[in-house]
Write a protein that holds these residues in place. Structure first.
Motif, PDB file in Angstrom:
ATOM      1  N   ALA A   1      -3.936   0.868  -8.268  1.00 15.30           N
ATOM      2  CA  ALA A   1      -2.668   0.124  -8.350  1.00 15.30           C
ATOM      3  C   ALA A   1      -2.864  -1.418  -7.917  1.00 15.30           C
ATOM      4  N   ARG A   2      -3.848  -1.474  -6.875  1.00 10.47           N
ATOM      5  CA  ARG A   2      -3.989  -2.980  -6.453  1.00 10.47           C
ATOM      6  C   ARG A   2      -4.626  -3.670  -7.477  1.00 10.47           C
TER       7      ARG A   2
ATOM      8  N   SER B   1       1.739   2.272  -5.877  1.00  9.36           N
ATOM      9  CA  SER B   1       0.628   2.683  -5.348  1.00  9.36           C
ATOM     10  C   SER B   1       0.564   4.321  -4.964  1.00  9.36           C
TER      11      SER B   1
ATOM     12  N   GLU C   1       0.784  -1.121  -0.123  1.00  9.45           N
ATOM     13  CA  GLU C   1       0.116  -0.067   0.036  1.00  9.45           C
ATOM     14  C   GLU C   1       0.716   1.400   0.332  1.00  9.45           C
TER      15      GLU C   1
ATOM     16  N   TRP D   1      -3.865   3.736  -4.407  1.00  9.89           N
ATOM     17  CA  TRP D   1      -3.859   2.501  -3.972  1.00  9.89           C
ATOM     18  C   TRP D   1      -5.245   1.710  -4.560  1.00  9.89           C
TER      19      TRP D   1
END
Length: 282
Positions: A172-173, A164, A159, A169
């Motif tokens: 990105a995840r 991120s 994170e 975040w």
């Protein structure tokens, strides 16, 4: 000869390989025979009129791919070594560019990046084991990849990692569980980008690269300049299988031959990591 070898290894079908190469069956067979004679090994066997790679053929495949890919960029003057370390440059007609240069490991200690320094110490002390308590502090800042038949897959994205912070975040995840995205430049360029990952997979060691390119900060957004250092570490999952650990931090000074510092001035100020080193660990 290597192109013939690679195409036949990819298709395992003489007719398809000939069509893809725009060649003839006789020429392709001659190339394979000449290559086998020079190497002193058998690369293929034919069983039930189907081609199969031998053990020697499978062993030769990764380096042949790298040599052909690097050769194309070398001819264009976009792949070479400077002071013994590899440098890659790629330019698209739309203005997109990508530079990657292998850096001396000593830069980890000399550069102003406590994250890269502490990640290296944590990796050494933990023996590369991801779940070791010594890795706990850097885990929120790393990406972890696993090799698969579909290529390198991101299985963990911290994170607090640079990516991120760059994309946010939530966005990105979304990369978790997906193979590495294909960059512009085609298959040969993708092969070149994969080479550092394969190097660490083979050596289980450490590699530091600097990258300068342009990336959007949101889907469909305008690409903006970015310069970062990427530390690759050979790690281990709890079952002992190979884990590729990537630690990325913003560059404080451009270390790629031929590039000036203007990229850093154009790079967003908030594109950075927030990490405080533990004095006792460095």
């Amino acid at each position: 000869m290597m192109r013939s070898f690679l195409m036949l290894a990819h298709t395992l079908n003489l007719t398809i390989a000939v069509k893809e190469l725009g060649s003839t069956r006789q020429t392709l067979r001659r190339h394979i025979m000449a290559l086998e004679e020079q190497m002193g090994v058998t690369l293929f066997v034919v069983e039930d009129r189907r081609y199969h790679l031998t053990e020697a053929g499978r062993a030769a495949l990764p380096e042949a791919r790298e040599l052909v890919s690097r050769g194309k960029y070398w001819v264009r003057g976009q792949s070479y070594h400077t002071e013994g370390l590899s440098r890659l440059a790629h330019h698209e007609t739309n203005g997109w560019s990508f530079y990657q240069q292998h850096q001396p490991i000593s830069n980890i200690w000399d550069a102003d990046s406590p994250l890269l320094r502490e990640a290296t110490v944590a990796w050494a002390r933990s023996g590369g084991w991801l779940e070791d308590k010594g890795m706990a502090k850097i885990r929120p800042h790393v990406l972890v990849y696993r090799d698969s038949p579909s290529g390198w897959i991101c299985v963990e994205l911290g994170e607090e990692s640079f990516y991120s912070r760059w994309w946010g975040w939530r966005d990105a995840r979304s990369a978790i569980g997906r193979p590495l995205g294909e960059f512009p430049g085609g298959e040969d360029f993708a092969q070149m980008l994969e080479q550092p990952f394969r190097e660490i997979q083979a050596s289980r060691g450490v590699r530091l690269d600097e990258v300068v390119t342009r990336l959007p900060r949101e889907k469909g957004g305008k690409p903006v300049p970015v310069a970062y250092q990427r530390l690759l570490l050979g790690g281990r999952f709890p079952d002992g299988s190979f884990a590729l650990i990537a630690v990325v931090d913003r560059s404080e000074k451009i270390g790629i031959a031929g590039l000036d510092q203007s990229v850093l001035e154009a790079m967003p100020l908030d594109a950075t990591t927030s990490f405080e080193a533990s004095a006792c660990n460095i």
